[in-house]
Design an enzyme around this catalytic site. Structure first.
Site, PDB file in Angstrom:
ATOM      1  N   ASN A  10       0.463  22.916 -41.151  1.00 49.89           N
ATOM      2  CA  ASN A  10       1.616  23.110 -40.275  1.00 49.89           C
ATOM      3  C   ASN A  10       1.766  24.520 -39.710  1.00 49.89           C
ATOM      4  OD1 ASN A  10       2.395  20.441 -40.474  1.00 49.89           O
ATOM      5  ND2 ASN A  10       3.570  20.811 -42.332  1.00 49.89           N
ATOM      6  N   CYS A  11       0.834  25.373 -39.961  1.00 51.32           N
ATOM      7  CA  CYS A  11       0.873  26.749 -39.464  1.00 51.32           C
ATOM      8  C   CYS A  11       0.536  26.763 -37.968  1.00 51.32           C
ATOM      9  CB  CYS A  11      -0.143  27.566 -40.264  1.00 51.32           C
ATOM     10  SG  CYS A  11      -0.564  29.153 -39.565  1.00 51.32           S
ATOM     11  N   ASP A  12       1.272  27.545 -37.176  1.00 53.13           N
ATOM     12  CA  ASP A  12       1.026  27.622 -35.730  1.00 53.13           C
ATOM     13  C   ASP A  12      -0.376  28.124 -35.413  1.00 53.13           C
ATOM     14  OD1 ASP A  12       3.529  26.644 -35.114  1.00 53.13           O
ATOM     15  OD2 ASP A  12       4.419  28.623 -34.800  1.00 53.13           O
TER      16      ASP A  12
END
Length: 117
Positions: A10-12
């Site tokens: 879920n990290c950009d």
């Protein structure tokens, strides 16, 4: 071994990495730290290639929430690696491992393309 990408789904920065790799048609295996915690051996191997200091993401929330003693511990390789295995959110993302064992740390499209040649 195929290309491996280590990080947190879920990290950009990871989302940018996935989009880049898919747009380039690059097949990869994703290892999510939240589902498969990195062990000391894996992180030590990465540290041998880029230095253990480079693995530490000091810009994130996890780092900012550390106690002062834990931040001091990050100055020592063995303590830093141990802490990173416990707090995998603090590992700089992504780590891209190539079939020849080389790695690229962080989202660096030009380096990735160069390595894939």
């Amino acid at each position: 071994m195929k290309l491996r990408v280590y990080g947190i789904k879920n990290c950009d920065t990871m989302k940018k990495t996935f989009s880049f790799l898919e747009a380039e048609g690059i097949v990869y295996e994703f290892i999510d730290y939240k589902k498969q915690s990195p062990d000391i051996s894996l992180l030590s191997g990465f540290a041998d290639k880029v230095g253990f200091e480079a693995l530490i993401n000091k810009k994130g929330t996890t780092y900012r929430k550390l106690e002062d003693q834990e931040k001091t511990d990050l100055e020592y390789k063995s303590k830093a690696i141990a802490l990173l295995t416990e707090k995998s959110s603090m590992i700089k993302r992504p780590i891209i491992e190539f079939p020849d064992g080389g790695i690229v740390l962080g989202f660096e499209p030009e380096q990735i393309k160069e390595r894939l040649g």
